[in-house]
Motif scaffolding. Structure first.
Motif, PDB file in Angstrom:
ATOM      1  N   PRO A 193       0.834  -1.204   0.000  1.00  0.00           N
ATOM      2  CA  PRO A 193       0.000   0.000   0.000  1.00  0.00           C
ATOM      3  C   PRO A 193       0.867   1.252   0.000  1.00  0.00           C
ATOM      4  CG  PRO A 193      -0.738  -1.568   1.669  1.00  0.00           C
ATOM      5  CD  PRO A 193       0.603  -2.045   1.192  1.00  0.00           C
ATOM      6  N   VAL A 194       0.426   2.295  -0.719  1.00  0.00           N
ATOM      7  CA  VAL A 194       1.155   3.558  -0.739  1.00  0.00           C
ATOM      8  C   VAL A 194       0.177   4.709  -0.903  1.00  0.00           C
ATOM      9  CG1 VAL A 194       1.567   3.626  -3.241  1.00  0.00           C
ATOM     10  CG2 VAL A 194       3.171   4.757  -1.696  1.00  0.00           C
ATOM     11  N   ASP A 195       0.492   5.817  -0.262  1.00  0.00           N
ATOM     12  CA  ASP A 195      -0.282   7.052  -0.359  1.00  0.00           C
ATOM     13  C   ASP A 195       0.655   8.106  -0.938  1.00  0.00           C
ATOM     14  OD1 ASP A 195      -1.683   9.393  -0.052  1.00  0.00           O
ATOM     15  OD2 ASP A 195      -2.022   9.175   2.096  1.00  0.00           O
ATOM     16  N   LEU A 196       0.403   8.561  -2.156  1.00  0.00           N
ATOM     17  CA  LEU A 196       1.296   9.505  -2.817  1.00  0.00           C
ATOM     18  C   LEU A 196       1.258  10.896  -2.192  1.00  0.00           C
ATOM     19  CD1 LEU A 196       1.080   8.613  -6.618  1.00  0.00           C
ATOM     20  CD2 LEU A 196       2.680   7.798  -4.879  1.00  0.00           C
TER      21      LEU A 196
ATOM     22  N   ALA B 182      -5.143  16.167  -6.066  1.00  0.00           N
ATOM     23  CA  ALA B 182      -4.848  16.040  -7.497  1.00  0.00           C
ATOM     24  C   ALA B 182      -3.369  16.299  -7.768  1.00  0.00           C
ATOM     25  CB  ALA B 182      -5.721  17.012  -8.294  1.00  0.00           C
ATOM     26  N   PHE B 183      -2.809  17.312  -7.121  1.00  0.00           N
ATOM     27  CA  PHE B 183      -1.382  17.598  -7.302  1.00  0.00           C
ATOM     28  C   PHE B 183      -0.513  16.523  -6.657  1.00  0.00           C
ATOM     29  CE2 PHE B 183      -2.667  21.701  -8.828  1.00  0.00           C
ATOM     30  CZ  PHE B 183      -1.618  22.106  -9.645  1.00  0.00           C
ATOM     31  N   ALA B 184      -0.973  15.953  -5.554  1.00  0.00           N
ATOM     32  CA  ALA B 184      -0.209  14.869  -4.920  1.00  0.00           C
ATOM     33  C   ALA B 184      -0.089  13.675  -5.852  1.00  0.00           C
ATOM     34  CB  ALA B 184      -0.871  14.458  -3.609  1.00  0.00           C
ATOM     35  N   ALA B 185      -1.172  13.340  -6.547  1.00  0.00           N
ATOM     36  CA  ALA B 185      -1.169  12.169  -7.422  1.00  0.00           C
ATOM     37  C   ALA B 185      -0.329  12.386  -8.680  1.00  0.00           C
ATOM     38  CB  ALA B 185      -2.603  11.808  -7.818  1.00  0.00           C
ATOM     39  N   LYS B 186      -0.394  13.585  -9.245  1.00  0.00           N
ATOM     40  CA  LYS B 186       0.183  13.819 -10.574  1.00  0.00           C
ATOM     41  C   LYS B 186       1.530  14.536 -10.552  1.00  0.00           C
ATOM     42  CE  LYS B 186      -2.924  12.540 -13.794  1.00  0.00           C
ATOM     43  NZ  LYS B 186      -2.650  11.856 -15.060  1.00  0.00           N
ATOM     44  N   VAL B 187       1.832  15.278  -9.489  1.00  0.00           N
ATOM     45  CA  VAL B 187       3.033  16.108  -9.506  1.00  0.00           C
ATOM     46  C   VAL B 187       3.935  15.826  -8.301  1.00  0.00           C
ATOM     47  CG1 VAL B 187       3.934  18.466  -9.667  1.00  0.00           C
ATOM     48  CG2 VAL B 187       1.718  17.908 -10.713  1.00  0.00           C
ATOM     49  N   ILE B 188       3.428  16.069  -7.102  1.00  0.00           N
ATOM     50  CA  ILE B 188       4.269  15.910  -5.908  1.00  0.00           C
ATOM     51  C   ILE B 188       4.606  14.435  -5.688  1.00  0.00           C
ATOM     52  CG2 ILE B 188       4.426  16.289  -3.420  1.00  0.00           C
ATOM     53  CD1 ILE B 188       2.445  18.646  -3.851  1.00  0.00           C
ATOM     54  N   GLY B 189       3.628  13.558  -5.835  1.00  0.00           N
ATOM     55  CA  GLY B 189       3.881  12.132  -5.666  1.00  0.00           C
ATOM     56  C   GLY B 189       4.930  11.608  -6.628  1.00  0.00           C
ATOM     57  N   PRO B 190       4.806  11.859  -7.942  1.00  0.00           N
ATOM     58  CA  PRO B 190       5.855  11.429  -8.866  1.00  0.00           C
ATOM     59  C   PRO B 190       7.227  11.987  -8.521  1.00  0.00           C
ATOM     60  CG  PRO B 190       3.869  11.888 -10.096  1.00  0.00           C
ATOM     61  CD  PRO B 190       3.597  12.309  -8.669  1.00  0.00           C
ATOM     62  N   MET B 191       7.276  13.246  -8.075  1.00  0.00           N
ATOM     63  CA  MET B 191       8.561  13.832  -7.691  1.00  0.00           C
ATOM     64  C   MET B 191       9.170  13.071  -6.513  1.00  0.00           C
ATOM     65  SD  MET B 191       9.299  17.840  -6.786  1.00  0.00           S
ATOM     66  CE  MET B 191       8.216  18.345  -8.125  1.00  0.00           C
ATOM     67  N   LEU B 192       8.319  12.718  -5.540  1.00  0.00           N
ATOM     68  CA  LEU B 192       8.812  11.994  -4.366  1.00  0.00           C
ATOM     69  C   LEU B 192       9.139  10.539  -4.702  1.00  0.00           C
ATOM     70  CD1 LEU B 192       6.455  13.443  -1.606  1.00  0.00           C
ATOM     71  CD2 LEU B 192       8.868  14.001  -2.030  1.00  0.00           C
ATOM     72  N   LEU B 193       8.416   9.943  -5.632  1.00  0.00           N
ATOM     73  CA  LEU B 193       8.776   8.592  -6.083  1.00  0.00           C
ATOM     74  C   LEU B 193      10.184   8.603  -6.670  1.00  0.00           C
ATOM     75  CD1 LEU B 193       5.430   7.471  -7.754  1.00  0.00           C
ATOM     76  CD2 LEU B 193       6.508   6.375  -5.773  1.00  0.00           C
ATOM     77  N   ALA B 194      10.466   9.619  -7.484  1.00  0.00           N
ATOM     78  CA  ALA B 194      11.814   9.733  -8.048  1.00  0.00           C
ATOM     79  C   ALA B 194      12.842   9.991  -6.948  1.00  0.00           C
ATOM     80  CB  ALA B 194      11.846  10.838  -9.091  1.00  0.00           C
ATOM     81  N   LYS B 195      12.501  10.832  -5.997  1.00  0.00           N
ATOM     82  CA  LYS B 195      13.424  11.147  -4.894  1.00  0.00           C
ATOM     83  C   LYS B 195      13.837   9.891  -4.143  1.00  0.00           C
ATOM     84  CE  LYS B 195      13.536  13.503  -0.384  1.00  0.00           C
ATOM     85  NZ  LYS B 195      12.792  14.409   0.543  1.00  0.00           N
ATOM     86  N   HIS B 196      12.869   9.044  -3.826  1.00  0.00           N
ATOM     87  CA  HIS B 196      13.146   7.897  -2.963  1.00  0.00           C
ATOM     88  C   HIS B 196      13.542   6.630  -3.715  1.00  0.00           C
ATOM     89  CE1 HIS B 196      12.108   9.618   0.954  1.00  0.00           C
ATOM     90  NE2 HIS B 196      11.191  10.326   0.303  1.00  0.00           N
TER      91      HIS B 196
END
Length: 250
Positions: free
Chosen positions: A70-73, A115-129
């Motif tokens: 499970p993950v919450d972006l 909406a921004f968490a799913a499409k922008v901030i989440g992808p940025m953090l996925l790349a970060k980690h």
């Protein structure tokens, strides 16, 4: 006029034997189809998303095994935990979306943040980690959308988040190189999301097919094949693959 080709079981154009593929949004219609196709091609799957029940449903349809995480972006700690659970990987795909549609005057700020968490901030953090855990030749593929190129009233947040993601993949492709970063941008695709139109769905899809240059609407398999192309193409990065039948042009 047929609005789409007859559905068929997807076939992977590449072997993913021995590759670990992370699918964020694996409980969605598109994410599930991608996971099934990747599993049939031999991939070791990690299925991630906010609803463990949907992830388990997807896992039960796979040819091989899979881990469910499970993950919450919207939660960086959750993304960090996903990274720890995944370990090393070859490809990560996120189909995540949390639309916040409606007239500008009625927008809920919390829905906009999601909406921004799913499409922008989440992808940025996925790349970060996770970027540092990617194997040689590894990639990230995110989902943008045609609304960024064809904005419409009531779709301001959708247009903005999808547009921001299109620019984000360019920035990430430079920052985390040589890990590749791309986006798939769907147009009108019959994923089941239009079923709420009821009896009007067929007429709507016919209208779309008559207007766009491809003279059809998309299928989930069209999206899956675009993702597989992004995974398999070592000279493609920082690119948006438009899978919209040319709909953004008319």
């Amino acid at each position: 006029m047929s609005t789409s080709p007859s559905p068929a079981r997807p076939s992977a154009p590449l072997s993913l034997e021995g590759r670990r593929v992370v699918v964020v949004g694996a409980g969605s219609h598109t994410g599930r189809r991608l996971a099934i196709t990747a599993s049939a091609a031999g991939a070791d799957l990690v299925l991630a998303g906010p609803d463990p029940r949907k992830l388990e449903w997807t896992a039960g349809e796979l040819a091989g095994g899979a881990r469910v995480v499970p993950v919450d972006l919207a939660d960086e700690d959750s993304i960090a935990a996903l990274a720890s659970a995944v370990g090393g990987f070859d490809h990560l795909v996120s189909t995540a979306a949390m639309p916040a549609n409606g007239p500008l005057a009625e927008l809920d700020p919390e829905a906009v943040r999601r909406a921004f968490a799913a499409k922008v901030i989440g992808p940025m953090l996925l790349a970060k980690h996770l970027a540092g855990r990617a194997a040689d030749g590894g990639s990230f593929t995110f989902f943008s959308g045609v609304a960024a190129w064809r904005p419409a009233p009531g779709r301001t947040v959708m247009a903005t988040t999808n547009g921001a993601l299109a620019f984000l993949v360019q920035a990430l492709a430079v920052e985390i190189a040589p890990v590749r970063v791309n986006a798939v941008s769907p147009g009108i695709v019959d994923t089941g999301s239009w079923d709420g139109l009821g009896a009007g769905k067929d007429a709507f899809l016919r209208g779309v097919a008559e207007r766009n240059p491809a003279r059809r609407v998309g299928t989930v398999d069209d999206l899956v094949q675009a993702v597989l192309f992004a995974m398999a193409s070592p000279y493609v990065t920082g690119t948006v693959l438009h899978v919209d039948g040319g709909g953004r042009l008319v």
